[in-house]
Design a protein around this motif. Structure first.
Motif, short mmCIF file in Angstrom:
data_model
loop_
_atom_site.label_atom_id
_atom_site.label_comp_id
_atom_site.label_asym_id
_atom_site.label_seq_id
_atom_site.Cartn_x
_atom_site.Cartn_y
_atom_site.Cartn_z
N ALA A 147 33.69 39.47 42.05
CA ALA A 147 35.06 39.59 42.53
C ALA A 147 35.25 40.92 43.26
O ALA A 147 35.85 40.97 44.34
CB ALA A 147 36.04 39.49 41.35
N ARG A 148 34.73 42.00 42.69
CA ARG A 148 34.89 43.33 43.30
C ARG A 148 34.11 43.45 44.61
O ARG A 148 34.53 44.17 45.52
CB ARG A 148 34.45 44.41 42.33
CG ARG A 148 35.34 44.40 41.10
CD ARG A 148 35.40 45.71 40.38
NE ARG A 148 36.26 45.58 39.22
CZ ARG A 148 37.56 45.40 39.24
NH1 ARG A 148 38.18 45.33 40.37
NH2 ARG A 148 38.27 45.29 38.13
N LEU A 186 44.12 41.48 40.06
CA LEU A 186 43.11 41.39 39.00
C LEU A 186 43.17 42.61 38.09
O LEU A 186 43.17 42.47 36.85
CB LEU A 186 41.71 41.25 39.61
CG LEU A 186 40.53 41.27 38.65
CD1 LEU A 186 40.56 40.03 37.75
CD2 LEU A 186 39.21 41.35 39.40
N ASP A 187 43.22 43.81 38.67
CA ASP A 187 43.29 45.03 37.87
C ASP A 187 44.54 45.06 37.00
O ASP A 187 44.48 45.45 35.83
CB ASP A 187 43.25 46.27 38.77
CG ASP A 187 41.88 46.51 39.38
OD1 ASP A 187 40.89 45.94 38.87
OD2 ASP A 187 41.80 47.25 40.38
N ALA A 188 45.67 44.64 37.55
CA ALA A 188 46.91 44.60 36.77
C ALA A 188 46.80 43.60 35.62
O ALA A 188 47.28 43.85 34.51
CB ALA A 188 48.09 44.25 37.67
N ALA A 189 46.13 42.47 35.87
CA ALA A 189 45.96 41.44 34.83
C ALA A 189 45.13 41.96 33.67
O ALA A 189 45.43 41.68 32.50
CB ALA A 189 45.31 40.20 35.42
N LYS A 204 40.56 33.19 39.44
CA LYS A 204 39.17 32.72 39.35
C LYS A 204 38.27 33.79 39.94
O LYS A 204 38.47 34.21 41.08
CB LYS A 204 39.01 31.39 40.10
CG LYS A 204 39.74 30.24 39.42
CD LYS A 204 39.53 28.94 40.18
CE LYS A 204 40.14 27.78 39.44
NZ LYS A 204 39.33 27.31 38.34
N ALA A 205 37.27 34.21 39.17
CA ALA A 205 36.36 35.27 39.60
C ALA A 205 34.93 34.75 39.62
O ALA A 205 34.48 34.09 38.69
CB ALA A 205 36.46 36.47 38.66
N GLY A 206 34.21 35.08 40.69
CA GLY A 206 32.80 34.69 40.84
C GLY A 206 32.66 33.20 41.11
O GLY A 206 33.60 32.44 41.01
N PRO A 231 34.45 34.63 45.73
CA PRO A 231 34.38 35.82 44.88
C PRO A 231 35.64 36.02 44.02
O PRO A 231 35.54 36.43 42.87
CB PRO A 231 34.20 36.99 45.85
CG PRO A 231 34.32 36.45 47.21
CD PRO A 231 34.31 34.96 47.15
N LEU A 232 36.83 35.74 44.60
CA LEU A 232 38.07 35.98 43.86
C LEU A 232 39.19 35.13 44.46
O LEU A 232 39.43 35.17 45.66
CB LEU A 232 38.46 37.46 43.92
CG LEU A 232 39.70 37.90 43.15
CD1 LEU A 232 39.55 37.63 41.66
CD2 LEU A 232 39.97 39.38 43.39
#
Length: 192
Positions: free
Chosen positions: A50-51, A62-65, A89-91, A95-96
């Protein structure tokens, strides 16, 4: 970044739940025990993807989650009622991917807390099980809007398992490792 690192370290302790005693252990399929046992590895791999490829805006969501540290889920905590919820959804395929907010509800039927995602095309319904003072397991089943909701174990391809943590006064996150479709990690963020 420090909060994210703490989150990953906290998740690394989850591997012991595959050996849990009692009802949860009896209900889990071998495949789902394996998914939960490897949740820490799965989360790290999915977040790395994702990053590496997510947009700046989606990475901020994502960071806030994932922000916050696990809070107690026991005495005096009452999650029953309506929540707004969104899936991240990540990966995997992409990717995101960040979805918009939908409606979820937590209720109690005498056997414990139940979750139902009530709007959107992809839905889930299932039960929570206590793992520790700050962590629950979720066993549910996915279904599509218009279908009759399934229960965990009815169709192994639709079984869903997650680690659940309360990350704020009115915030829960569900981490679904190695979901059956599309991604390496699904995160259901619930707020009210």
């Amino acid at each position: 970044m420090r909060k994210i690192l703490f989150t990953l370290l906290a998740l690394a302790t989850v591997s012991s739940i595959a050996h849990a005693d009692g009802v949860l252990d009896k209900r889990l399929t071998p495949f789902d025990k394996e998914r939960l046992a490897k949740v820490d590895v799965n989360v790290m791999a999915a977040l790395a993807e994702a990053r590496a490829g997510g947009s700046k805006e989606d990475l901020a969501i994502l960071d806030a989650a994932l922000a916050g540290t696990p809070l107690p889920l026991a005495e005096g905590y009452d999650p029953k009622g309506n929540w707004k919820c969104r899936t991240i959804k990540a990966g995997g395929t992409l990717p995101l991917t960040v979805y918009p907010w939908f409606a979820c509800r937590i209720s109690e039927d005498g056997a414990g807390w139940q979750l139902e995602k009530r709007t959107g095309s992809q839905r889930t319904k299932g039960m929570f099980y206590t793992l520790s003072a700050t962590r629950l397991a979720y066993l549910g089943a996915g279904y599509v809007n218009g279908e009759t909701p399934r229960i965990y174990g009815q169709d192994e391809r639709e079984n869903q398992v997650a680690i659940v943590e309360r990350r704020g006064k009115n915030k829960l996150i569900l981490l679904f490792p190695a979901p059956q479709y599309e991604s390496k990690l699904d995160i259901l963020v619930m707020e009210r």
